[in-house]
Write a protein that holds these residues in place. Structure first.
Motif, PDB file in Angstrom:
ATOM      1  N   PHE A 120       0.851  -1.184   0.000  1.00 36.33           N
ATOM      2  CA  PHE A 120       0.000   0.000   0.000  1.00 36.33           C
ATOM      3  C   PHE A 120       0.888   1.236   0.000  1.00 36.33           C
ATOM      4  CE2 PHE A 120      -3.178  -3.067   0.811  1.00 36.33           C
ATOM      5  CZ  PHE A 120      -4.387  -2.495   0.451  1.00 36.33           C
ATOM      6  N   SER A 121       1.707   1.331  -1.004  1.00 32.05           N
ATOM      7  CA  SER A 121       2.619   2.451  -1.203  1.00 32.05           C
ATOM      8  C   SER A 121       3.154   2.325  -2.628  1.00 32.05           C
ATOM      9  CB  SER A 121       3.755   2.428  -0.171  1.00 32.05           C
ATOM     10  OG  SER A 121       4.526   3.617  -0.233  1.00 32.05           O
ATOM     11  N   ASN A 122       4.083   3.209  -2.983  1.00 29.77           N
ATOM     12  CA  ASN A 122       4.682   3.166  -4.314  1.00 29.77           C
ATOM     13  C   ASN A 122       6.044   2.490  -4.299  1.00 29.77           C
ATOM     14  OD1 ASN A 122       5.631   5.402  -2.806  1.00 29.77           O
ATOM     15  ND2 ASN A 122       6.464   6.357  -4.656  1.00 29.77           N
ATOM     16  N   GLY A 123       6.346   1.777  -3.222  1.00 21.91           N
ATOM     17  CA  GLY A 123       7.621   1.084  -3.104  1.00 21.91           C
ATOM     18  C   GLY A 123       7.700   0.385  -1.762  1.00 21.91           C
ATOM     19  N   PRO A 124       8.899  -0.025  -1.359  1.00 22.66           N
ATOM     20  CA  PRO A 124       9.056  -0.766  -0.106  1.00 22.66           C
ATOM     21  C   PRO A 124       8.536  -0.001   1.103  1.00 22.66           C
ATOM     22  CG  PRO A 124      11.064  -0.888  -1.418  1.00 22.66           C
ATOM     23  CD  PRO A 124      10.180   0.119  -2.091  1.00 22.66           C
ATOM     24  N   VAL A 125       7.985  -0.753   2.065  1.00 22.50           N
ATOM     25  CA  VAL A 125       7.537  -0.158   3.322  1.00 22.50           C
ATOM     26  C   VAL A 125       8.700  -0.164   4.318  1.00 22.50           C
ATOM     27  CG1 VAL A 125       5.142  -0.813   2.901  1.00 22.50           C
ATOM     28  CG2 VAL A 125       6.639  -2.367   4.188  1.00 22.50           C
ATOM     29  N   TYR A 126       8.528   0.543   5.426  1.00 20.69           N
ATOM     30  CA  TYR A 126       9.619   0.700   6.391  1.00 20.69           C
ATOM     31  C   TYR A 126      10.166  -0.650   6.857  1.00 20.69           C
ATOM     32  CZ  TYR A 126       7.125  -1.028  10.399  1.00 20.69           C
ATOM     33  OH  TYR A 126       6.491  -1.877  11.273  1.00 20.69           O
ATOM     34  N   ALA A 127       9.269  -1.644   7.016  1.00 20.12           N
ATOM     35  CA  ALA A 127       9.684  -2.948   7.542  1.00 20.12           C
ATOM     36  C   ALA A 127      10.585  -3.695   6.571  1.00 20.12           C
ATOM     37  CB  ALA A 127       8.461  -3.793   7.871  1.00 20.12           C
ATOM     38  N   GLU A 128      10.575  -3.303   5.296  1.00 21.60           N
ATOM     39  CA  GLU A 128      11.499  -3.888   4.326  1.00 21.60           C
ATOM     40  C   GLU A 128      12.831  -3.157   4.309  1.00 21.60           C
ATOM     41  OE1 GLU A 128       9.278  -5.315   0.529  1.00 21.60           O
ATOM     42  OE2 GLU A 128       8.210  -3.527   1.256  1.00 21.60           O
ATOM     43  N   ARG A 129      12.834  -1.906   4.664  1.00 25.22           N
ATOM     44  CA  ARG A 129      14.068  -1.115   4.666  1.00 25.22           C
ATOM     45  C   ARG A 129      14.856  -1.296   5.965  1.00 25.22           C
ATOM     46  NH1 ARG A 129      14.186   2.467   0.497  1.00 25.22           N
ATOM     47  NH2 ARG A 129      12.240   3.003  -0.557  1.00 25.22           N
ATOM     48  N   LEU A 130      14.134  -1.545   7.047  1.00 27.55           N
ATOM     49  CA  LEU A 130      14.772  -1.619   8.353  1.00 27.55           C
ATOM     50  C   LEU A 130      15.814  -2.728   8.470  1.00 27.55           C
ATOM     51  CD1 LEU A 130      14.707  -0.256  11.163  1.00 27.55           C
ATOM     52  CD2 LEU A 130      12.958  -1.932  11.815  1.00 27.55           C
ATOM     53  N   PRO A 131      15.585  -3.936   7.955  1.00 26.06           N
ATOM     54  CA  PRO A 131      16.591  -4.994   8.133  1.00 26.06           C
ATOM     55  C   PRO A 131      17.974  -4.630   7.611  1.00 26.06           C
ATOM     56  CG  PRO A 131      14.524  -5.953   7.425  1.00 26.06           C
ATOM     57  CD  PRO A 131      14.354  -4.462   7.332  1.00 26.06           C
ATOM     58  N   ARG A 132      18.036  -4.005   6.441  1.00 33.63           N
ATOM     59  CA  ARG A 132      19.352  -3.615   5.922  1.00 33.63           C
ATOM     60  C   ARG A 132      20.029  -2.619   6.844  1.00 33.63           C
ATOM     61  NH1 ARG A 132      21.369   0.517   3.199  1.00 33.63           N
ATOM     62  NH2 ARG A 132      19.313   1.484   2.928  1.00 33.63           N
ATOM     63  N   MET A 133      19.252  -1.691   7.399  1.00 33.33           N
ATOM     64  CA  MET A 133      19.816  -0.707   8.310  1.00 33.33           C
ATOM     65  C   MET A 133      20.289  -1.359   9.605  1.00 33.33           C
ATOM     66  SD  MET A 133      17.114   2.418   7.734  1.00 33.33           S
ATOM     67  CE  MET A 133      16.773   3.040   6.072  1.00 33.33           C
ATOM     68  N   LEU A 134      19.661  -2.474   9.970  1.00 36.19           N
ATOM     69  CA  LEU A 134      20.068  -3.211  11.164  1.00 36.19           C
ATOM     70  C   LEU A 134      21.070  -4.317  10.848  1.00 36.19           C
ATOM     71  CD1 LEU A 134      16.610  -3.615  12.950  1.00 36.19           C
ATOM     72  CD2 LEU A 134      18.391  -1.914  13.419  1.00 36.19           C
ATOM     73  N   ARG A 135      21.470  -4.400   9.575  1.00 40.27           N
ATOM     74  CA  ARG A 135      22.433  -5.403   9.111  1.00 40.27           C
ATOM     75  C   ARG A 135      21.929  -6.830   9.316  1.00 40.27           C
ATOM     76  NH1 ARG A 135      28.553  -3.082  10.162  1.00 40.27           N
ATOM     77  NH2 ARG A 135      28.253  -1.129   9.027  1.00 40.27           N
ATOM     78  N   LEU A 136      20.662  -7.013   9.002  1.00 45.48           N
ATOM     79  CA  LEU A 136      20.053  -8.332   9.076  1.00 45.48           C
ATOM     80  C   LEU A 136      19.825  -8.876   7.670  1.00 45.48           C
ATOM     81  CD1 LEU A 136      17.344  -7.801  11.844  1.00 45.48           C
ATOM     82  CD2 LEU A 136      19.430  -9.169  12.035  1.00 45.48           C
ATOM     83  N   GLN A 137      20.155 -10.133   7.452  1.00 46.55           N
ATOM     84  CA  GLN A 137      19.888 -10.781   6.183  1.00 46.55           C
ATOM     85  C   GLN A 137      18.387 -11.083   6.069  1.00 46.55           C
ATOM     86  OE1 GLN A 137      22.293 -11.255   3.773  1.00 46.55           O
ATOM     87  NE2 GLN A 137      23.555 -10.086   5.217  1.00 46.55           N
ATOM     88  N   ALA A 138      17.919 -11.267   4.834  1.00 48.43           N
ATOM     89  CA  ALA A 138      16.491 -11.495   4.598  1.00 48.43           C
ATOM     90  C   ALA A 138      15.974 -12.722   5.338  1.00 48.43           C
ATOM     91  CB  ALA A 138      16.228 -11.626   3.105  1.00 48.43           C
ATOM     92  N   ASN A 139      16.829 -13.744   5.484  1.00 48.92           N
ATOM     93  CA  ASN A 139      16.376 -14.964   6.168  1.00 48.92           C
ATOM     94  C   ASN A 139      16.310 -14.800   7.680  1.00 48.92           C
ATOM     95  OD1 ASN A 139      19.077 -14.976   6.842  1.00 48.92           O
ATOM     96  ND2 ASN A 139      19.518 -16.994   5.988  1.00 48.92           N
ATOM     97  N   ARG A 140      16.628 -13.617   8.171  1.00 46.81           N
ATOM     98  CA  ARG A 140      16.521 -13.330   9.608  1.00 46.81           C
ATOM     99  C   ARG A 140      15.327 -12.424   9.902  1.00 46.81           C
ATOM    100  NH1 ARG A 140      18.249 -17.026  12.104  1.00 46.81           N
ATOM    101  NH2 ARG A 140      18.502 -15.750  13.987  1.00 46.81           N
TER     102      ARG A 140
END
Length: 300
Positions: free
Chosen positions: A56-76
């Motif tokens: 429900f936006s024109n791109g990624p939501v915050y919850a998709e951006r946050l893992p990279r900022m926290l240095r978490l891999q997608a499988n985490r």
């Protein structure tokens, strides 16, 4: 807004903190949903275009951006959020979709156990308040406060119960965001001043109740329970849009023909993408601000 395993200060500089959390778990609605509702329904939801696929936006939501900022891999990342979810077992988007309590139920029943290094975000209540605003608007003025009080009680009670259940399940680090001023959203503006006022009252009552609940619970959580102030973030963007690279804070992008067919940077000059949801630019700003707050949590 069946579980799918997918992946207060503004800070716009580089984020170089060492990884402090081992895993991210998200419970929520369309503000956090990266496409779970679409997968569950087996059809495009919402329509894309104009929306980014499943969001429900024109791109990624915050919850998709946050893992990279926290240095978490997608499988985490375990993102349980489903668009339309109410804070209990209801869902206002489509029949059969889970509410937030359903998300927690299935995670506890089938998911991995939480531990002290996991981060859990419980972000909801918007759909409850939007429904309450419509219900209050249909009542005589003298009866609206009772509708507000009952809705806020429910919207706080169910996430609090989920929080305590996940705490008993081993979780130690929790974030509960509050609500931006619904009365200032394009959908409420379009409905007129009475609904705008109801939206402001609902938002204020919810945010006060959430702050008090977190204050009361914080000692039991070793002060590792964080209130993320979405209302303050939106207020800063609305008062000083140019500081954030925004130009329009009242209208929705989808209401403006040139913006609706635009891409990327042109759409991201708007605060709101539709009548309620922010653009992906705003989601990015929220994710960065939340990262700063989480660094403070790390040091507690």
């Amino acid at each position: 807004l069946s579980v799918l395993w997918v992946g207060l200060i503004v800070f716009l500089g580089p984020l170089a903190a060492a990884q402090a959390f081992d895993r991210l778990v998200v419970v929520g609605d369309s503000f956090s949903d990266p496409g779970n509702a679409e997968r569950l329904l087996g059809r495009p939801f919402p329509d894309s275009p104009p929306y980014a696929e499943g969001r429900f936006s024109n791109g990624p939501v915050y919850a998709e951006r946050l893992p990279r900022m926290l240095r978490l891999q997608a499988n985490r990342v375990i993102n349980l959020a489903v668009a339309g979810a109410l804070t209990d077992s209801g869902n206002g988007a489509a029949a059969g979709l889970p509410g937030m309590r359903d998300q927690v139920d299935e995670f506890i029943a089938t998911g991995p156990a939480l531990d002290a290094n996991d981060l859990v975000i419980i972000y909801g209540g918007t759909n409850d308040l939007v429904q309450a605003a419509d219900a209050a608007l249909a009542q005589p003025a003298a009866e609206r406060q009772a509708v507000v009080d009952a809705a806020v009680d429910r919207a706080i009670r169910f996430p609090t119960n989920s929080l305590l259940r996940l705490r008993r399940g081993g979780g130690r680090n929790f974030v509960l965001p509050n609500q931006f001023n619904l009365g200032a959203s394009p959908g409420f503006r379009a409905a007129g001043p009475t609904k705008m006022a109801i939206g402001r009252v609902l938002t204020s009552a919810f945010n006060r109740a959430l702050a008090l609940k977190i204050r009361d619970l914080a000692p039991r959580f070793g002060n590792r329970l964080l209130l993320f102030n979405v209302q303050q973030q939106f207020g800063q963007m609305q008062r000083q849009p140019g500081r954030f690279g925004l130009a329009e804070t009242a209208a929705a992008c989808l209401e403006v023909p040139d913006c609706r067919i635009a891409r990327g940077a042109d759409q991201n000059r708007f605060l709101f993408f539709d009548d309620l949801h922010p653009t992906t630019k705003v989601h990015q700003i929220l994710a960065r601000a939340m990262t700063v707050e989480l660094r403070r949590l790390e040091r507690r």
